[in-house]
Design a protein around this motif. Structure first.
Motif: not given
Length: 439
Positions: A81-82, A99-101, A106-108
């Protein structure tokens, strides 16, 4: 979302938190709500998914635990994700910086579920997801029979109109109904509840006329059946009653449709015939082909780090590449091509994460549901929806809970005492038998 809608969501959220903190088993309620929120699309407060906010509240709530072997799995989520988020700074065609945020959020959320969920938490999350999918399917069926009025979608495809349920378009209803069907068939539940959930989701799954969902469910079921045949294993201890009753009800309903709604049968036959090949009058099929061609062209022009996260959204409905202005979409319809355009070689770790976890867990309920979502996302991309990341977290989580053995279970104590087999009825009633405590 407007100001009034945002205030309403915030007010309902505060009310929900008050209820959660005052009921006896608030953690179970929160887990259920997390699953239910994962069954929604683009329900956000200030561009933050309700799903993410609920996960944060769930982590802060009392009664949590920590999975000791979750660190490696969190790293497996964080690194891919990073890398994808990094392309937002590197790419030349980034359409949305936020969108990156959303992806990081979502990944967090997924990582927190892996780190702090128990088996009971995950069970309640699946129940919440099934409940929301079934509710949306019920709304979709009621839309078809005109009890809930909506503007008719795609009358050229279905003379009854394609329902949308609680989602922006019929394809999402088809995907969630198909996923709900798979879950309702496999999850342990009462017979009457299985008949209801299977029947409602089957009805919406068919009436949505979503070809991607049809393909996804058929392939997912076939894969699990084949794997089950070769491994010769069965789910033991699961309540599977109600399946024959559900099949009987579906067969009776199908017979009624054939007799009394021949137009629907004709529409279904036509749609099935267009599922694997694109005909001249299949407008949506032709649009998909043009979009895929444009995505390949865009990927060919990209450097090794891609055009940047959200660049694939610049491919329009008819395959035109929008430059010089902000496009309406941030995500392309095919998740594999979209990631290849956005991140190219930097997207490979995230693609492998989703694919390998799905393959490894495909025989589980959450794995098969994730398989349906990813296959459907080859035509209607749901990889930026909470459902994908919750199912990924459940698939990465341990299948069983660690068990702590009570000191009374030691061989010395068992030799010294008569053991539970000789305990009196009164001892059993008072809870003096040996116990195992699950963390």
């Amino acid at each position: 979302m407007g100001i009034m809608e945002t205030l309403m969501v915030v007010a309902l959220g505060v009310l929900g938190l008050v209820i959660v903190w005052t009921v006896r088993d608030g953690r179970a309620v929160l887990s259920f709500l997390i699953g239910a929120s994962a069954g929604l699309v683009a329900v956000q407060v200030f561009r933050v998914h309700i799903f993410t906010l609920l996960v944060l509240a769930w982590v802060l709530y009392k009664g949590g635990t920590h999975n000791p072997k979750s660190a490696l799995k969190i790293v497996l989520i964080a690194i891919p994700v990073g890398l994808m988020a990094l392309t937002t700074r590197l790419g030349d065609l980034v359409n949305s910086d936020t969108l990156a945020l959303q992806l990081i959020g979502l990944a967090a959320s997924s990582a927190l579920i892996v780190a702090f969920s128990t088996h009971e938490d995950r069970r309640h999350m699946l129940k919440g997801l099934l409940a929301m999918a079934t509710l949306s399917s019920l709304v979709g069926v009621l839309q078809v029979v005109k009890i809930i009025p909506i503007d008719a979608w795609h009358l050229s495809v279905s003379s009854l109109g394609r329902p949308i349920g609680l989602y922006p378009e019929p394809d999402w209803l088809g995907m969630f109904a198909g996923m709900g069907l798979v879950m309702a068939w496999r999850m342990p539940m009462r017979s009457s509840l299985r008949v209801l959930t299977v029947s409602v989701n089957v009805a919406a799954f068919i009436l949505a006329f979503a070809r991607a969902a049809w393909i996804a469910v058929v392939v997912a079921v076939a894969v699990v059946v084949v794997l089950g045949w070769f491994t010769r294993t069965r789910n033991k201890g699961h309540r599977t009653t109600g399946r024959y009753a559900a099949l009987a009800l579906i067969a009776a309903a199908a017979g009624g449709v054939i007799l009394f709604v021949p137009a629907l049968v004709s529409d279904l036959s036509t749609r099935l015939g267009q599922t694997l090949q694109v005909s001249g009058d299949d407008i949506s099929g032709q649009a998909r082909v043009r979009q895929f061609d444009a995505l390949w062209r865009l990927a060919d022009m990209a450097p090794f780090y891609g055009h940047g996260l959200s660049a694939s959204g610049r491919v329009g409905v008819w395959g035109d590449i929008i430059t010089g202005t902000v496009a309406d979409n941030n995500v392309a319809s095919n998740w594999l091509l979209a990631m290849w355009v956005d991140g190219k070689y930097l997207a490979i770790p995230l693609i492998l994460l989703l694919a390998l976890v799905t393959i490894k867990s495909v025989r589980t309920i959450e794995g098969q549901a994730l398989f349906v979502v990813l296959l459907s996302s080859l035509f209607s991309n749901a990889t930026f929806f909470p459902v994908t990341w919750m199912l990924l977290a459940l698939a990465l989580s341990p299948r069983t809970e660690p068990v702590v053995i009570s000191p009374l279970d030691s061989p010395a104590v068992e030799k010294f005492t008569d053991g539970p087999k000789y305990a009196s009825n009164q001892d059993a009633h008072n809870g003096k038998l040996r116990t195992k405590v699950a963390q």
